[in-house]
Enzyme design. Structure first.
Site, PDB file in Angstrom:
ATOM      1  N   TYR A 193       1.239   7.696  10.727  1.00  0.00           N
ATOM      2  CA  TYR A 193       2.404   8.728  10.878  1.00  0.00           C
ATOM      3  C   TYR A 193       3.787   7.935  11.334  1.00  0.00           C
ATOM      4  O   TYR A 193       3.703   6.838  11.809  1.00  0.00           O
ATOM      5  CB  TYR A 193       2.092   9.754  11.845  1.00  0.00           C
ATOM      6  CG  TYR A 193       1.842   9.459  13.305  1.00  0.00           C
ATOM      7  CD1 TYR A 193       0.912   8.904  14.073  1.00  0.00           C
ATOM      8  CD2 TYR A 193       3.100   9.599  14.045  1.00  0.00           C
ATOM      9  CE1 TYR A 193       0.868   8.534  15.214  1.00  0.00           C
ATOM     10  CE2 TYR A 193       3.112   9.180  15.445  1.00  0.00           C
ATOM     11  CZ  TYR A 193       2.173   8.573  15.972  1.00  0.00           C
ATOM     12  OH  TYR A 193       1.996   8.194  17.329  1.00  0.00           O
ATOM     13  N   CYS A 194       4.861   8.710  11.236  1.00  0.00           N
ATOM     14  CA  CYS A 194       6.366   8.171  11.531  1.00  0.00           C
ATOM     15  C   CYS A 194       6.973   9.265  12.515  1.00  0.00           C
ATOM     16  O   CYS A 194       6.621   9.923  13.517  1.00  0.00           O
ATOM     17  CB  CYS A 194       6.843   7.458  10.719  1.00  0.00           C
ATOM     18  SG  CYS A 194       6.944   8.525   9.187  1.00  0.00           S
ATOM     19  N   ARG A 195       8.190   9.282  12.077  1.00  0.00           N
ATOM     20  CA  ARG A 195       9.026  10.141  12.651  1.00  0.00           C
ATOM     21  C   ARG A 195       9.099  11.839  12.368  1.00  0.00           C
ATOM     22  O   ARG A 195       9.324  12.616  13.208  1.00  0.00           O
ATOM     23  CB  ARG A 195      10.540   9.755  12.548  1.00  0.00           C
ATOM     24  CG  ARG A 195      10.977   8.561  13.209  1.00  0.00           C
ATOM     25  CD  ARG A 195      12.087   8.010  13.038  1.00  0.00           C
ATOM     26  NE  ARG A 195      12.412   6.815  13.461  1.00  0.00           N
ATOM     27  CZ  ARG A 195      13.291   5.755  13.060  1.00  0.00           C
ATOM     28  NH1 ARG A 195      14.000   6.191  11.815  1.00  0.00           N
ATOM     29  NH2 ARG A 195      13.565   4.632  13.532  1.00  0.00           N
TER      30      ARG A 195
ATOM     31  N   SER B 120       6.020   5.909   7.176  1.00  0.00           N
ATOM     32  CA  SER B 120       4.538   6.321   7.053  1.00  0.00           C
ATOM     33  C   SER B 120       4.239   6.149   5.435  1.00  0.00           C
ATOM     34  O   SER B 120       3.233   5.514   5.111  1.00  0.00           O
ATOM     35  CB  SER B 120       4.159   7.326   7.497  1.00  0.00           C
ATOM     36  OG  SER B 120       4.518   8.560   6.996  1.00  0.00           O
TER      37      SER B 120
END
Lengths: 238, 238
Positions: free
Chosen positions: A179-181, A188
DNA sequence: CAAGTATTCAAGCGTTCGATTGAATATGAG
DNA sequence: CTCATATTCAATCGAACGCTTGAATACTTG
């Protein structure tokens, strides 16, 4: 005309519109999005939003005038942060409303994701259970400062830039979910693409830390303390 | 420059900004506020927001372009309504954020209320309990169409204009609490002022139906069925 | 079909907005 | 003290905005 009542209402709605105007420019929304991940300097914000420093400075002044963002001098740098947790929640509700009401958002996102071949997305609903049960390993592929400012409990910090050379560190045996922002951040996506190219099975979670917290789930702060003990669960709180 | 990622992000944030732009004008916010109370014609909206019909029509087109408002032809009139419950919730969260972040809102409101001598405001927290226990009688002083579109369970519909000649109808023995469209609507202030002048003890609740619903409490629809049976409680749902 | 009414369209005008550029300010390092 | 760096300020320009006015459109009613 111009009764006291009218003047009062005009004054009130004008104040409300201050917030509205602050979020009426795409670049300011992008800055808010970034600031939801953690504090940043003006320069970093400008670079990450692909605008000039002067432009970023001006946008940040608008956001500060609306009391959505605060700035603090730290040495030569000015560190900007959201004025309140509530601002982040409001931004998320704007994002949600856009997704719900604007077909264009869904369409643009869908087109982009299929183009990138990033079809498989893990739903957070499913993930909450599986993370708690220790069935998956979460990878936080954002820069480590953002991980430090807040991450999903149990997630490993593996910034996208370091992913390739740290492949060996990744735990085996459990599914990897990156996952990312948030849903519109591409880190991601790229992480999953890289992992797959290397023959490592991985999927992407569209939601970010902000969405996680909006669900009332616990968020952890602090440095990336190396590999986390296997079985440690990430329990929801509240 | 102009990588696919950048273009995607620009497209997404531009979409988000559509909502932002839609709520960036004070008059559009006032229109949204009115529409939160129930559907209205363009003409009615223009009159209640103190703007020209042409201006209202234009603002409504902006709101429709952002898919926040829908319009339907009904005979000679065009009836406008919020596109979704979620829009109302979003408006309330904007209002809340403004109250929290903008000192001017609190200051302007405070000054206006003291000027009007409307100091005593009932907190909804307190009221929820007392309405449930049948300790107070709620007066909905909005126009009856708005009462019909949704009101607090157990409330009596007594539009401000009819209040004076319907004084005799009001139940005695329990405290009267008037409410209207929300904290920035003056109808309940005027209702309380009128009641006091007539020697009837009454207080004002700042929150409106929208806030009531945002608390997860039940809202009732339907016509003003005369006086409601005394003991009938207004239970929260969900 | 004609008249009246509700709404929208089109053009004009002053204001505000957003990005750019170059200069100015402030802070820490040498 | 001077230099380098980070940020802000000031001026400019084209585009977009919001309101007004007057005409055009669509629908109901008589």
């Amino acid at each position: 005309m111009a009764s006291p009542n009218r003047r009062f209402k005009d004054a009130i709605y004008e104040q409300f519109a201050r917030i509205g105007k602050a979020i009426a420019a795409p670049k300011r929304l992008e800055l808010l999005d970034l600031l939801c991940q953690g504090p940043r300097t003006v320069e970093a914000l400008a670079e990450q939003a692909s605008i000039s420093v002067a432009s970023a400075s001006q946008h940040l002044q608008v956001l500060r005038a609306a009391h959505l963002v605060e700035a603090e001098k730290k040495g030569t740098y000015v560190e900007c942060r959201l004025a309140d947790r509530e601002v982040c929640d409001f931004y998320v509700s704007l994002r949600r409303l856009s997704e719900a009401r604007l077909a264009e958002v869904r369409q643009v996102t869908g087109a982009f994701l299929t183009e990138r071949g990033a079809m498989e997305v893990v739903e957070a609903d499913e993930l909450v259970r599986r993370v708690r049960d220790g069935e998956v390993t979460l990878l936080d592929v954002r820069p480590s400062e953002e991980y430090r400012a807040g991450h999903i409990p149990g997630a490993l910090s593996v910034p996208l830039g370091e992913l390739e050379k740290r492949l060996a560190e990744l735990p085996r045996g459990r599914e990897l979910v990156a996952y990312c922002r948030g849903p519109y951040c591409v880190m991601s996506i790229e992480a999953v693409a890289l992992l797959r190219k290397k023959g490592v099975a991985a999927r992407r979670m569209g939601e970010g830390v902000v969405d996680w917290r909006a669900r009332g789930l616990r968020v952890e702060r602090g440095p990336a303390g190396g590999a986390r003990k296997r079985g440690e669960p990430a329990r929801p709180s509240r």
